[in-house]
Design a protein around this motif. Structure first.
Motif, short mmCIF file in Angstrom:
data_model
loop_
_atom_site.label_atom_id
_atom_site.label_comp_id
_atom_site.label_asym_id
_atom_site.label_seq_id
_atom_site.Cartn_x
_atom_site.Cartn_y
_atom_site.Cartn_z
N UNK A 19 -43.97 6.51 -0.40
CA UNK A 19 -44.82 5.92 -0.50
C UNK A 19 -44.75 5.45 1.23
N UNK A 20 -46.28 5.09 1.45
CA UNK A 20 -46.17 4.89 2.66
C UNK A 20 -47.46 3.22 2.05
N UNK A 21 -47.43 2.18 2.56
CA UNK A 21 -48.36 0.82 3.19
C UNK A 21 -49.25 0.84 4.09
N UNK A 22 -50.04 0.51 4.34
CA UNK A 22 -51.09 -0.65 5.60
C UNK A 22 -51.03 -1.52 5.12
N UNK A 23 -50.85 -3.04 6.18
CA UNK A 23 -50.99 -4.17 5.79
C UNK A 23 -51.70 -4.60 6.64
N UNK A 24 -53.42 -5.06 6.08
CA UNK A 24 -54.21 -5.80 7.03
C UNK A 24 -53.76 -7.13 8.15
N UNK A 25 -53.92 -6.84 9.38
CA UNK A 25 -53.06 -7.78 10.15
C UNK A 25 -53.86 -8.57 10.87
N UNK A 26 -55.68 -8.21 10.66
CA UNK A 26 -57.20 -8.63 11.08
C UNK A 26 -56.85 -8.52 12.33
N UNK A 27 -58.13 -8.56 12.96
CA UNK A 27 -59.16 -8.08 13.94
C UNK A 27 -58.53 -7.09 14.49
N UNK A 28 -58.64 -5.92 13.80
CA UNK A 28 -58.67 -4.72 13.65
C UNK A 28 -56.75 -3.97 13.91
N UNK A 29 -56.75 -4.60 13.51
CA UNK A 29 -55.29 -4.08 13.29
C UNK A 29 -54.44 -3.86 11.82
N UNK A 30 -53.91 -3.17 11.79
CA UNK A 30 -52.76 -3.06 10.73
C UNK A 30 -51.23 -2.97 10.32
N UNK A 31 -50.48 -3.02 9.80
CA UNK A 31 -48.50 -3.28 10.27
C UNK A 31 -48.29 -1.42 8.73
N UNK A 32 -47.99 -0.93 8.85
CA UNK A 32 -47.62 0.44 8.71
C UNK A 32 -46.25 0.42 7.63
N UNK A 33 -46.04 0.14 6.86
CA UNK A 33 -45.05 -0.81 6.31
C UNK A 33 -44.48 -0.03 4.95
N UNK A 34 -42.79 0.53 4.82
CA UNK A 34 -42.58 0.86 3.42
C UNK A 34 -43.49 2.66 3.35
N UNK A 35 -42.91 3.00 4.26
CA UNK A 35 -42.94 4.75 4.50
C UNK A 35 -41.26 5.03 4.93
N UNK A 36 -41.34 5.35 2.89
CA UNK A 36 -39.77 6.46 2.72
C UNK A 36 -40.54 7.61 1.97
N UNK A 37 -38.80 8.28 2.09
CA UNK A 37 -39.74 9.56 0.96
C UNK A 37 -38.13 9.92 1.11
N UNK A 38 -37.65 9.80 -0.50
CA UNK A 38 -36.61 10.95 -0.86
C UNK A 38 -36.13 12.06 0.26
N UNK A 39 -35.37 12.48 -0.71
CA UNK A 39 -34.96 14.11 -0.06
C UNK A 39 -35.70 14.94 -0.28
N UNK A 40 -36.40 15.28 -1.63
CA UNK A 40 -36.75 15.86 -2.43
C UNK A 40 -38.02 16.34 -2.16
N UNK A 41 -38.82 15.32 -1.08
CA UNK A 41 -39.96 14.96 -1.13
C UNK A 41 -40.47 15.55 1.34
N UNK A 42 -39.09 15.47 1.17
CA UNK A 42 -38.85 15.75 2.94
C UNK A 42 -39.21 17.43 3.05
N UNK A 43 -38.46 17.32 4.39
CA UNK A 43 -39.38 18.95 5.05
C UNK A 43 -40.46 19.57 4.39
N UNK A 44 -40.31 21.01 4.34
CA UNK A 44 -41.77 21.52 4.00
C UNK A 44 -41.80 20.78 2.66
N UNK A 45 -41.54 19.91 1.87
CA UNK A 45 -42.18 19.52 0.79
C UNK A 45 -43.68 18.47 1.38
#
Length: 158
Positions: A64-90
């Protein structure tokens, strides 16, 4: 591997990716109920320049990954999580970040901010490899949604 936007019916898949990584892998004592954004992903993330994505492999959510609009041309990157089977070469992490960056640029975002914990060492390396620079907490915009567990912060200028 496909990356797609969050849609109704994805809530449990998102929780099933995020909470086990937080709790079991990194020992963060947190539940889905402690994260009100997970109860309202459309209202929290899918507004303005924000969005929430899932990476799927063979129909299973692996990241998962998310961007939250925080105004003024900026976002917060949130909730970046990857299960082991999705990591590395995946490649789920790279695919998720590329999707988020493309979306941010298309929506006129100039800065992406993020907070993480000191425990997520691989995440630190990943962000730095992808151009994020570490910043002090005092540098964060006032609208940045800081979590209690956030102890390390980054910014990417687009």
């Amino acid at each position: 591997m496909i990356v797609r936007a969050y849609r109704p019916g994805d809530a449990q898949a998102v929780i099933d990716v995020i909470v086990p990584i937080q709790r079991e892998e990194f020992g963060v004592s947190i539940t889905a109920e402690d994260q009100p954004d997970l109860a309202d992903i459309p209202g929290w993330y899918q507004t303005g320049a924000g969005q929430f994505w899932l990476a799927e492999r063979d129909g299973l959510a692996v990241g998962t990954i998310a961007l939250k609009d925080i105004g003024d041309g900026a976002v917060a990157l949130r909730k970046m999580f990857v299960r082991p089977e999705g990591r590395g070469p995946a490649g789920a992490a790279s695919a998720l970040l590329a999707t988020a960056l493309e979306h941010a640029r298309a929506h006129g975002v100039r800065q992406i901010w993020l907070g993480t914990t000191d425990r997520f060492l691989a995440a630190h390396r990943f962000y730095e490899k992808n151009g994020f620079a570490q910043v002090e907490a005092d540098d964060l915009p006032a609208a940045f949604p800081r979590m209690a567990v956030d102890t390390r912060f980054y910014r990417l200028r687009l």
